[in-house]
Structures are given as structure tokens and as C-alpha cells.
Design a protein around this motif. Structure first.
Motif, PDB file in Angstrom:
ATOM      1  N   ALA A 162      29.285  -4.300  35.909  1.00  0.00           N
ATOM      2  CA  ALA A 162      29.005  -4.640  37.311  1.00  0.00           C
ATOM      3  C   ALA A 162      27.711  -3.962  37.774  1.00  0.00           C
ATOM      4  CB  ALA A 162      30.169  -4.217  38.193  1.00  0.00           C
ATOM      5  N   ALA A 163      27.533  -2.705  37.386  1.00  0.00           N
ATOM      6  CA  ALA A 163      26.294  -1.996  37.741  1.00  0.00           C
ATOM      7  C   ALA A 163      25.089  -2.675  37.096  1.00  0.00           C
ATOM      8  CB  ALA A 163      26.384  -0.533  37.304  1.00  0.00           C
ATOM      9  N   LEU A 164      25.246  -3.123  35.850  1.00  0.00           N
ATOM     10  CA  LEU A 164      24.152  -3.810  35.155  1.00  0.00           C
ATOM     11  C   LEU A 164      23.817  -5.132  35.841  1.00  0.00           C
ATOM     12  CD1 LEU A 164      22.189  -4.049  32.778  1.00  0.00           C
ATOM     13  CD2 LEU A 164      24.063  -5.024  31.415  1.00  0.00           C
ATOM     14  N   ALA A 165      24.850  -5.854  36.283  1.00  0.00           N
ATOM     15  CA  ALA A 165      24.613  -7.138  36.972  1.00  0.00           C
ATOM     16  C   ALA A 165      23.832  -6.913  38.268  1.00  0.00           C
ATOM     17  CB  ALA A 165      25.947  -7.820  37.265  1.00  0.00           C
ATOM     18  N   LEU A 166      24.227  -5.904  39.025  1.00  0.00           N
ATOM     19  CA  LEU A 166      23.513  -5.594  40.275  1.00  0.00           C
ATOM     20  C   LEU A 166      22.072  -5.192  39.987  1.00  0.00           C
ATOM     21  CD1 LEU A 166      23.798  -4.985  43.412  1.00  0.00           C
ATOM     22  CD2 LEU A 166      24.084  -2.605  42.709  1.00  0.00           C
ATOM     23  N   PHE A 167      21.905  -4.312  39.001  1.00  0.00           N
ATOM     24  CA  PHE A 167      20.562  -3.837  38.644  1.00  0.00           C
ATOM     25  C   PHE A 167      19.677  -4.997  38.183  1.00  0.00           C
ATOM     26  CE2 PHE A 167      17.733  -2.460  35.196  1.00  0.00           C
ATOM     27  CZ  PHE A 167      16.918  -1.582  35.894  1.00  0.00           C
ATOM     28  N   SER A 168      20.225  -5.878  37.367  1.00  0.00           N
ATOM     29  CA  SER A 168      19.448  -7.018  36.858  1.00  0.00           C
ATOM     30  C   SER A 168      19.024  -7.940  37.993  1.00  0.00           C
ATOM     31  CB  SER A 168      20.276  -7.802  35.828  1.00  0.00           C
ATOM     32  OG  SER A 168      20.679  -6.963  34.775  1.00  0.00           O
ATOM     33  N   ALA A 169      19.952  -8.178  38.929  1.00  0.00           N
ATOM     34  CA  ALA A 169      19.625  -9.048  40.065  1.00  0.00           C
ATOM     35  C   ALA A 169      18.490  -8.447  40.891  1.00  0.00           C
ATOM     36  CB  ALA A 169      20.867  -9.249  40.934  1.00  0.00           C
ATOM     37  N   ALA A 170      18.551  -7.134  41.127  1.00  0.00           N
ATOM     38  CA  ALA A 170      17.492  -6.478  41.913  1.00  0.00           C
ATOM     39  C   ALA A 170      16.172  -6.480  41.150  1.00  0.00           C
ATOM     40  CB  ALA A 170      17.914  -5.054  42.249  1.00  0.00           C
ATOM     41  N   LEU A 171      16.231  -6.248  39.834  1.00  0.00           N
ATOM     42  CA  LEU A 171      15.021  -6.193  39.015  1.00  0.00           C
ATOM     43  C   LEU A 171      14.295  -7.536  39.013  1.00  0.00           C
ATOM     44  CD1 LEU A 171      13.600  -4.183  36.904  1.00  0.00           C
ATOM     45  CD2 LEU A 171      14.702  -5.607  35.171  1.00  0.00           C
ATOM     46  N   GLY A 255       5.033   0.602  43.659  1.00  0.00           N
ATOM     47  CA  GLY A 255       4.385  -0.697  43.513  1.00  0.00           C
ATOM     48  C   GLY A 255       4.482  -1.273  42.116  1.00  0.00           C
ATOM     49  N   THR A 256       5.438  -0.793  41.327  1.00  0.00           N
ATOM     50  CA  THR A 256       5.725  -1.398  40.024  1.00  0.00           C
ATOM     51  C   THR A 256       7.201  -1.784  40.006  1.00  0.00           C
ATOM     52  OG1 THR A 256       6.300   0.716  38.985  1.00  0.00           O
ATOM     53  CG2 THR A 256       4.002   0.046  38.866  1.00  0.00           C
ATOM     54  N   VAL A 257       7.527  -2.845  39.280  1.00  0.00           N
ATOM     55  CA  VAL A 257       8.914  -3.329  39.284  1.00  0.00           C
ATOM     56  C   VAL A 257       9.818  -2.383  38.491  1.00  0.00           C
ATOM     57  CG1 VAL A 257      10.416  -5.242  38.607  1.00  0.00           C
ATOM     58  CG2 VAL A 257       8.167  -5.713  39.573  1.00  0.00           C
ATOM     59  N   ILE A 258       9.325  -1.908  37.377  1.00  0.00           N
ATOM     60  CA  ILE A 258      10.150  -1.110  36.478  1.00  0.00           C
ATOM     61  C   ILE A 258      10.121   0.383  36.840  1.00  0.00           C
ATOM     62  CG2 ILE A 258       8.441  -0.501  34.698  1.00  0.00           C
ATOM     63  CD1 ILE A 258      10.449  -1.465  32.614  1.00  0.00           C
ATOM     64  N   GLY A 259       9.142   0.781  37.656  1.00  0.00           N
ATOM     65  CA  GLY A 259       8.955   2.190  37.977  1.00  0.00           C
ATOM     66  C   GLY A 259      10.165   2.862  38.610  1.00  0.00           C
ATOM     67  N   PRO A 260      10.827   2.261  39.620  1.00  0.00           N
ATOM     68  CA  PRO A 260      11.979   2.927  40.236  1.00  0.00           C
ATOM     69  C   PRO A 260      13.080   3.288  39.233  1.00  0.00           C
ATOM     70  CG  PRO A 260      11.241   1.130  41.624  1.00  0.00           C
ATOM     71  CD  PRO A 260      10.446   1.039  40.346  1.00  0.00           C
TER      72      PRO A 260
END
Length: 313
Positions: A162-171, A255-260
Motif C-alpha cells: 500500500a505504501a508503494l502504491a501511494l509512493f508510485s502514484a505521487a512519483l 525541484g527534482t522528482v526523485i530528490g525527495p
């Protein structure tokens, strides 16, 4: 070709996290699930700070709004996990809209102070409404209700996925947004708001949209945290939870997608490992922050973009 490399990089990260689900020991398995939820919170913050250039010191109110927006209906109304999660999203979005309409009347340092004051007011409200929120003690979310689409989120496997699904959607949501006209206008506002206005863009409307999007994603992370870990507490509305996403984004690369994600992962394990060696673990974290500021001022992903991959979004 360039777009393919970018999509491949982010798909590769999601695939790596999915594969880790099957090999990580129990302790790290839980930690990475927590990191993915907190990284989602940082990605929400990055929309406002990293891409739009608005420095907020009050994002904990959105995280807490999502968390309590989920916990209250589940505890007192018996709402299921799915509707309660949507209630958390709605609470965070409405709060972000209200705060944005008022706070965006200011700029610069005044914006920082106003958002901080709103957040402190939210924290005090949680404490003053202790009859329902249980104040400092917090609310334990009923275990029986933490079931979503037939998945028991109290089990490690379901919680991780579930955490991975949320993270993927945000990414991928952030990656998509930054390729849209709105995303490009947000970057233009960050670089030179006056020039963006001269070009005919309604900068207030775009900044308000950024506040609402940022607050909603942060609220989604808060609601997910409450749902996956079974607790909503006033400590998540304190000022330190407004500072954390700022540090994570700065470390990973604003200002980078992967940075956070990189910043959250780095800081989480730095504190976790150093706390096992010395009680002065915050000193270790402070030294690391200073070193990164000196030698990688644009953050981890920002340095990769500056040195090797200029097209990194």
C-alpha cells in the motif's frame, strides 16, 4: 529517447522497491514502508517549494489534516478505510484552499511566517479539542477497520505494498505534472514571477493551485500514515514536522522528482543508525547536513543533474 530514459529511471526505482519487498528483513521492511509514506509527504512539499519557489513552514498542518481527517470518522463514525481515506484527502484539500487564499496575499518571509502561524493554530486546535482528539495521547485507529479492498493493512506485506502504491502514484503524478503547461508555469513563477505575469499568466491562480495540490498530496501521506501504522497524534502537527520535509527536499534536491525520496531515505537511516551509536545523534545529522550543504548545495539529485544528467526532471 530522453523521455524513455526518464521514465525508465523512475520505473526502475519502483521496480527496485517492489523487489525489496521480498528480500528485506522485517526491521528494514517496516522502515522502507515508513520512508515511502514520508517521501510522499516530501514530494507534496516539493511541489510548492521546489517547483513553485514558495517556502512554507507550516506543512505539518496538511499532514495532520489528512491524518485526523481519516482517524476521526473511523473512530467516531465507524467509517471504512476507503471512505475515511477520501475524507482525509478532502480535509487536507479544503484546508489548503483556505490557507492558500489567505497566505498568498503575502510573499517571501511574510508567507513563511503566516504558514507557520496557521500550522501552530492547527496544532493548538488539536490539543484544545482533546475531548475528541485525545490531545497529546493521540488516537489509536481501530485495527478491525484497517482493511482496504480486502487487504488487511495491519500485515507487513499489505502495508508495504500500500505504501508503494501511494509512493508510485505521487512519483509519477509529479513527473506528469511537471510536463504539463501548469508545471512549466510553476517553474516560470519560481524563476521570475514578474516576467511570468507579464507573459499573461495568472500567477495567483497558479500558486493557489500549487498550494492545494501540495497540501492534498501531503494530506494523502498523513492519511496513509495513520491508516498503515494505526495512530494519529498531535506530535505530527508540531513544527518539527514542518521542518522535516524542508530538510528532506533540500538534501535530496529541490525541484527534482526523485530528490525527495533520496533525501528522506538518507536522513531516516542517518538518524536511525547514528542513534544506535550515540545519544547525540542529532549532532551527527547536523554535521552531515552542513557537509552536504557545502559539497552538494543542490542536493543529491540536484548534483547529479548539474554534473552528469542535465535532463533529470
Amino acid at each position: 529517447m530522453r523521455g524513455g530514459r526518464i521514465i525508465g529511471l523512475h520505473l526502475g526505482l519502483v521496480a527496485l522497491l517492489f523487489a525489496l519487498n521480498f528480500v528485506l528483513p522485517a526491521y528494514s521492511h517496516g522502515n522502507i514502508a515508513r520512508v515511502m509514506v514520508l517521501a510522499t509527504y516530501a514530494m507534496g512539499y516539493n511541489i510548492l517549494f521546489g517547483y513553485t519557489g514558495l517556502l512554507s513552514l507550516g506543512h505539518a498542518m496538511f499532514f495532520a489534516a489528512g491524518m485526523y481527517g481519516l482517524a476521526m470518522p473511523m473512530t467516531y463514525l465507524g467509517l471504512g478505510a476507503g471512505p475515511a481515506f477520501l475524507a482525509g484527502l478532502g480535509a487536507a484539500a479544503l484546508l489548503a484552499l483556505g490557507v492558500g487564499l489567505l497566505a498568498l496575499r503575502t510573499t517571501g518571509v511574510a508567507f513563511m511566517i503566516v504558514t507557520l502561524m496557521f500550522s501552530q493554530a492547527g496544532w493548538l486546535t488539536i490539543l484544545l479539542a482533546g475531548r475528541w482528539t485525545r490531545g497529546d495521547e493521540g488516537v489509536v485507529i481501530p485495527q478491525a477497520g484497517r482493511v482496504l479492498l480486502g487487504l488487511d493493512l495491519t500485515t507487513p506485506q499489505a502495508r508495504y505494498l500500500a505504501a508503494l502504491a501511494l509512493f508510485s502514484a505521487a512519483l509519477f503524478g509529479t513527473l506528469w505534472l511537471m510536463r504539463q503547461p501548469m508545471g512549466r508555469v510553476l517553474v516560470a513563477i519560481r524563476e521570475n514571477e514578474d516576467r511570468a505575469a507579464l507573459l499573461g499568466y495568472d500567477t495567483f491562480r497558479h500558486k493557489l493551485g500549487a498550494v492545494v495540490l501540495s497540501g492534498t498530496v501531503s494530506g494523502a501521506a498523513g492519511a496513509a500514515y495513520g491508516l498503515l501504522f494505526g495512530y494519529a497524534g498531535a506530535s505530527f502537527a508540531e513544527v518539527q514536522y514542518s521542518i522535516f520535509p524542508l530538510l528532506w527536499v533540500l538534501l535530496g534536491g529541490a525541484g527534482t522528482v526523485i530528490g525527495p525520496f533520496l533525501g528522506t531515505l538518507f536522513m531516516f537511516y542517518l538518524i536511525d543508525l547514528s542513534s544506535g551509536v550515540t545519544p547525540a545523534y542529532m549532532l551527527v545529522a547536523g554535521v552531515a547536513l552542513v557537509a552536504l550543504t557545502l559539497f552538494a548545495p543542490q542536493g543529491l539529485a540536484g548534483e547529479i543533474r548539474r554534473r552528469w544528467w542535465r535532463g533529470l526532471p
